[in-house]
Write a protein that holds these residues in place. Sequence first.
Motif, mmCIF file in Angstrom:
data_model
loop_
_atom_site.group_PDB
_atom_site.id
_atom_site.type_symbol
_atom_site.label_atom_id
_atom_site.label_comp_id
_atom_site.label_asym_id
_atom_site.label_seq_id
_atom_site.Cartn_x
_atom_site.Cartn_y
_atom_site.Cartn_z
ATOM 1 N N LYS A 248 -0.486 5.684 8.935
ATOM 2 C CA LYS A 248 -1.101 5.339 7.975
ATOM 3 C C LYS A 248 -2.480 4.511 8.297
ATOM 4 O O LYS A 248 -2.685 3.909 9.355
ATOM 5 N N THR B 16 -8.049 3.037 4.148
ATOM 6 C CA THR B 16 -9.300 3.911 3.719
ATOM 7 C C THR B 16 -9.950 3.480 2.511
ATOM 8 O O THR B 16 -9.448 3.048 1.384
ATOM 9 N N ARG C 105 -7.309 2.406 -0.090
ATOM 10 C CA ARG C 105 -6.066 3.209 -0.532
ATOM 11 C C ARG C 105 -5.341 2.959 1.216
ATOM 12 O O ARG C 105 -5.986 3.048 2.354
ATOM 13 N N VAL C 106 -4.197 3.079 1.245
ATOM 14 C CA VAL C 106 -3.559 3.225 2.652
ATOM 15 C C VAL C 106 -3.028 4.683 2.439
ATOM 16 O O VAL C 106 -1.817 4.879 1.654
ATOM 17 N N THR C 107 -3.514 5.465 3.324
ATOM 18 C CA THR C 107 -3.371 6.893 2.952
ATOM 19 C C THR C 107 -2.846 7.429 4.671
ATOM 20 O O THR C 107 -3.043 6.736 5.722
ATOM 21 N N GLU C 108 -2.268 8.543 4.615
ATOM 22 C CA GLU C 108 -2.070 9.177 5.771
ATOM 23 C C GLU C 108 -3.132 10.003 6.457
ATOM 24 O O GLU C 108 -3.783 10.928 5.566
ATOM 25 N N ALA D 230 -5.384 0.501 10.921
ATOM 26 C CA ALA D 230 -4.508 1.742 11.114
ATOM 27 C C ALA D 230 -3.377 1.489 12.172
ATOM 28 O O ALA D 230 -3.452 0.582 12.945
ATOM 29 N N ASP D 231 -2.505 2.526 11.984
ATOM 30 C CA ASP D 231 -1.336 2.339 13.005
ATOM 31 C C ASP D 231 -1.869 2.682 14.621
ATOM 32 O O ASP D 231 -1.089 2.009 15.438
ATOM 33 N N GLU E 118 0.089 -2.321 3.426
ATOM 34 C CA GLU E 118 0.286 -2.013 2.168
ATOM 35 C C GLU E 118 -0.291 -2.780 1.098
ATOM 36 O O GLU E 118 -0.670 -2.518 -0.072
ATOM 37 N N MET F 270 0.838 -4.011 10.980
ATOM 38 C CA MET F 270 1.152 -2.558 10.661
ATOM 39 C C MET F 270 2.490 -2.241 10.700
ATOM 40 O O MET F 270 3.489 -3.010 11.568
#
Length: 302
Positions: free
Chosen positions: A2, A5, A16-19, A97-98, A280, A302
Amino acid sequence: MKAVTVTGSGGPEVLRVTEVPDPEPGPGEVRVRVYTAGVQPVDLAIREGFRPPGLAVEPPFVLGNEFAGVVDALGPDAGDWRVGDEVLGFRVLGCQADRVVVDAGRLVAKPAGMPWEQAGSLSASGQTAHLALTELGVGPGDTVLVHGAAGGVGTVAVQLARAWGATVVGTASERNHAHLRELGAVPVTYGEGLVERVRAAAPQGVTAAFDAAGRGALEASVELVADRDRIGTVVDYLGAERLGVRQLRGERTAGRLAELVKLWEAGALRLEVEESFPIERVAQAHRLVGSGHVRGKVVLTM
C-alpha cells in the motif's frame, strides 16, 4: 504494497491509497518496512502542484519524505545495516508506503525507547529547524523570534535555539502558549499588532527571526530585526525575495539527523505528535495539517 498516491494536482481528494509493486534495493541501498511516516506542509504543497527545486515528477507518484521502520532487505554494499535494524530516515518522495528504498547513508539507528510516532516525525521538521538556525547564526546572546513556534518545525527550533544559548519569542495561537512556555519560549499571539507585542515581550530587541509560518511573518520581522541577513524563511520564498531576506534551503544529512537523535536521547529535545492516522485516512491527515493549527506533527501509521 500500500502507498499514498497523488493522482493529480489538487486538494485531499486527489489522494489515493493504492497497491504498487514492492521496491527492490540496488547497490548502496536499504529497504525499510515503514511503521510511521510524518505528514509535512510541503506534502500538501506538492499535492497541490508545487515542486521543490530539482524535483520534476508528475502524477501518479507516492508522497512522503520522512519515515521510521525496520530494515527488511539489503542491496549490495549497504554498509553495516542488517535486516531487523530499527531506523529512521529520509528521501524525496516515496516514504508514505508500506516499504521504502533509501540510500544507506540516509538512515540513522532508532533509539529503543523512542516511540515510533516520534521517530517517523523527526527527520523533516527537525532537520529544517536545525539547518535554518545554523544558517541564521543563532547562538548565545541572541533573541530569536520564531514564527509558527508550536508547529513541527517551530517546536524543534524553539528547543534548539534555547539549547544554543538564545532567548526565544515564539508566535502561536493562544491555545499553544502554555506549550511554548514549557519549551522555554516567551509566547505571543500572531496577527494584527504582532510587532508591538513582540517589542513588549523582548524590550532588549530581536536579533534574528525564523519564519516557519508565513502569513505576514516576514513583514513583521523586518520591522523588528535590523540585519536582514538574519531573517529567514522556509515557507515564504516570494516574500523573502521581495523584502531582501534569506530563503533557507539546504540538504538533509544523516549527520544532522543523528545529532537530533542524540539530543532526544539526552532529554534535551521534546517531540510533539498531535495525532496519528492509519494510512487509509491520509486525506483527513492532510486536512488537519492544512488547518494551520497543529501542535507538533501529524503522523501516518502503516
